[in-house]
Design a protein around this motif. Structure first.
Motif, PDB file in Angstrom:
ATOM      1  N   ASP A 130       8.659  24.275  -2.846  1.00 17.06           N
ATOM      2  CA  ASP A 130       9.811  25.187  -2.807  1.00 17.06           C
ATOM      3  C   ASP A 130      10.280  25.702  -4.167  1.00 17.06           C
ATOM      4  OD1 ASP A 130      10.183  25.458  -0.100  1.00 17.06           O
ATOM      5  OD2 ASP A 130      11.555  23.758   0.069  1.00 17.06           O
ATOM      6  N   TYR A 131       9.953  24.975  -5.238  1.00 15.97           N
ATOM      7  CA  TYR A 131      10.576  25.315  -6.519  1.00 15.97           C
ATOM      8  C   TYR A 131       9.554  25.513  -7.633  1.00 15.97           C
ATOM      9  CZ  TYR A 131      14.727  23.656  -4.083  1.00 15.97           C
ATOM     10  OH  TYR A 131      15.725  23.488  -3.175  1.00 15.97           O
ATOM     11  N   ASP A 132       9.994  26.251  -8.667  1.00 17.71           N
ATOM     12  CA  ASP A 132       9.207  26.343  -9.891  1.00 17.71           C
ATOM     13  C   ASP A 132       9.124  24.948 -10.514  1.00 17.71           C
ATOM     14  OD1 ASP A 132       9.034  29.061  -9.596  1.00 17.71           O
ATOM     15  OD2 ASP A 132      10.627  29.529 -11.022  1.00 17.71           O
ATOM     16  N   ILE A 133       7.964  24.625 -11.055  1.00 16.40           N
ATOM     17  CA  ILE A 133       7.827  23.349 -11.754  1.00 16.40           C
ATOM     18  C   ILE A 133       7.340  23.606 -13.173  1.00 16.40           C
ATOM     19  CG2 ILE A 133       7.434  22.018  -9.660  1.00 16.40           C
ATOM     20  CD1 ILE A 133       4.483  22.000 -10.245  1.00 16.40           C
ATOM     21  N   ASP A 134       7.645  22.674 -14.056  1.00 16.45           N
ATOM     22  CA  ASP A 134       7.302  22.855 -15.468  1.00 16.45           C
ATOM     23  C   ASP A 134       5.798  22.984 -15.654  1.00 16.45           C
ATOM     24  OD1 ASP A 134       9.952  22.559 -15.922  1.00 16.45           O
ATOM     25  OD2 ASP A 134       9.835  20.592 -16.864  1.00 16.45           O
ATOM     26  N   GLN A 135       5.401  23.821 -16.605  1.00 22.02           N
ATOM     27  CA  GLN A 135       3.991  23.957 -16.908  1.00 22.02           C
ATOM     28  C   GLN A 135       3.793  23.945 -18.425  1.00 22.02           C
ATOM     29  OE1 GLN A 135       3.238  27.837 -15.062  1.00 22.02           O
ATOM     30  NE2 GLN A 135       2.936  28.725 -17.087  1.00 22.02           N
ATOM     31  N   PRO A 136       2.638  23.461 -18.879  1.00 20.63           N
ATOM     32  CA  PRO A 136       2.361  23.452 -20.317  1.00 20.63           C
ATOM     33  C   PRO A 136       2.317  24.868 -20.876  1.00 20.63           C
ATOM     34  CG  PRO A 136       0.811  22.056 -19.114  1.00 20.63           C
ATOM     35  CD  PRO A 136       1.556  22.850 -18.090  1.00 20.63           C
ATOM     36  N   GLU A 137       2.600  25.006 -22.160  1.00 18.30           N
ATOM     37  CA  GLU A 137       2.589  26.320 -22.795  1.00 18.30           C
ATOM     38  C   GLU A 137       1.203  26.962 -22.748  1.00 18.30           C
ATOM     39  OE1 GLU A 137       4.096  25.570 -26.674  1.00 18.30           O
ATOM     40  OE2 GLU A 137       6.196  25.523 -26.042  1.00 18.30           O
ATOM     41  N   TRP A 138       0.169  26.114 -22.756  1.00 21.36           N
ATOM     42  CA  TRP A 138      -1.202  26.630 -22.777  1.00 21.36           C
ATOM     43  C   TRP A 138      -1.721  27.015 -21.395  1.00 21.36           C
ATOM     44  CZ3 TRP A 138      -3.995  23.712 -19.471  1.00 21.36           C
ATOM     45  CH2 TRP A 138      -3.603  22.383 -19.280  1.00 21.36           C
ATOM     46  N   PHE A 139      -0.995  26.637 -20.337  1.00 23.82           N
ATOM     47  CA  PHE A 139      -1.584  26.698 -19.007  1.00 23.82           C
ATOM     48  C   PHE A 139      -1.850  28.119 -18.502  1.00 23.82           C
ATOM     49  CE2 PHE A 139      -1.305  26.921 -14.376  1.00 23.82           C
ATOM     50  CZ  PHE A 139      -2.367  26.096 -14.045  1.00 23.82           C
TER      51      PHE A 139
END
Length: 338
Positions: A130-139
């Motif tokens: 349901d929600y945005d989740i954190d992602q690495p800057e490089w992803f």
């Protein structure tokens, strides 16, 4: 006169627009609050981020970030129920044949089997869906590159909810003592786990044993210094005799053993004595742990068991099965002034 009336009406209209919040912004703010308080968020960070952290660098990681899992498992036709069942099935029986991320399996190996209550996985999957989740800057660039090369990234952007941006760390001031102690324990666990898993994957069990013998205390102490806290791992069956639990710690070990036996999700326990906060949280075995802490000749190879006895002549930390409490984290720090 008519012109004056129109101008006055327009001025009230402009003022009205300024005084009222944009409905879309209100909805987004409410959704952001829901995301932060969703139980699946904390469960994901507690149970998944040791191996799937969004802060790990591209070259220094031991598993794919959770955003990659989301992108591989969800597309425009994936229902929430189907996604939850897929996550529960994978965690219950991770294996190469059923893997939807073969590239990750080739690089990191099959995920160690770990036992979690189905309700825990359901809440985590519900949050991810349901929600945005954190992602690495490089992803983002990595993902787009792999899609362009068509190397196992064919699931597309899914529901359009996967582009979560990296967020700042939760501030200490808004955490309870229990959650703060848990954060310290999990941060230390992540550092130890990353180094240990890297040794296991690249050099094998013998190298991991030697690494623990030489570096585990140093790494734990360095994290304790960073957090300005005392961080210990204690147990009723120590490998290093310095890790033997005292009577008070034994009480918490037995408490957590009962929680795990009941197939419940463990929660950090916090007590404050004379201005010092004590936080306890269990260390639970998975399949990877059994290479060093399982049953000799069954899980532990003979050559590795020989190394264990050489490094730790009084070792008691063997004979475990999956999903057993091997010990606890005991974190202490000075009570904050609220």
């Amino acid at each position: 006169m008519r012109t004056l009336i129109i101008l006055v009406a327009l001025s009230f209209s402009v003022v009205g627009c300024k005084d009222h919040k944009n409905p879309y912004e209100s909805i987004q703010a409410a959704k952001g609050t829901e995301a932060q308080t969703h139980p699946g968020k904390t469960l994901m960070e507690t149970n998944c981020y040791v191996c799937h952290s969004p802060t790990a660098s591209h070259d220094n990681r031991i598993g794919p970030p959770m955003i990659a899992v989301k992108k591989h498992y969800i597309n425009d036709s994936t229902t929430k129920d189907a996604f939850i069942k897929a996550m529960q099935a994978w965690v219950k029986n991770p294996n190469e044949a059923d893997a939807k991320m073969p590239g990750a399996v080739r690089r990191f190996g099959v995920m160690p089997k770990a036992y979690y209550p189905e309700e825990t996985i359901e809440k985590i999957a519900d949050y991810i869906y349901d929600y945005d989740i954190d992602q690495p800057e490089w992803f983002e660039s990595h993902y787009n590159e792999m899609r362009g090369k068509k190397k196992g990234m064919g699931r597309g952007n899914g529901k359009g909810k996967q582009n979560g941006k990296k967020k700042g760390k939760q501030t200490v001031s808004n955490l309870s003592h229990a959650d703060l102690g848990l954060q310290y324990a999990l941060g230390t666990k992540a550092v130890l786990g990353k180094n240990l898993m890297t040794k296991l994957q690249k050099e094998g069990t013998a190298a991991a044993l030697e690494f623990c013998n030489e570096n585990a205390y140093h790494l734990t102490d360095s994290m304790a210094t960073e957090y300005k806290a005392s961080i210990k791992r204690v147990t009723d069956k120590p490998r290093n005799q310095n890790n033997m639990a005292n009577a008070e710690e034994m009480r918490y070990i037995n408490n957590f053993k009962q929680v795990i036996a009941n197939k419940e999700e463990p929660q950090p326990i916090s007590e404050t004595k004379d201005g010092v906060v004590h936080v306890y949280y269990p260390i639970v075995t998975n399949t990877m742990c059994l290479q060093c802490h399982g049953k000799p000749k069954t899980n532990i190879a003979a050559r590795d068991y020989k190394i264990i006895k050489q490094l730790y002549p009084k070792d008691l930390a063997v004979g475990y099965s999956e999903n057993e409490v091997r010990g606890i984290w005991h974190v202490t720090f000075t009570e904050r002034n609220e």
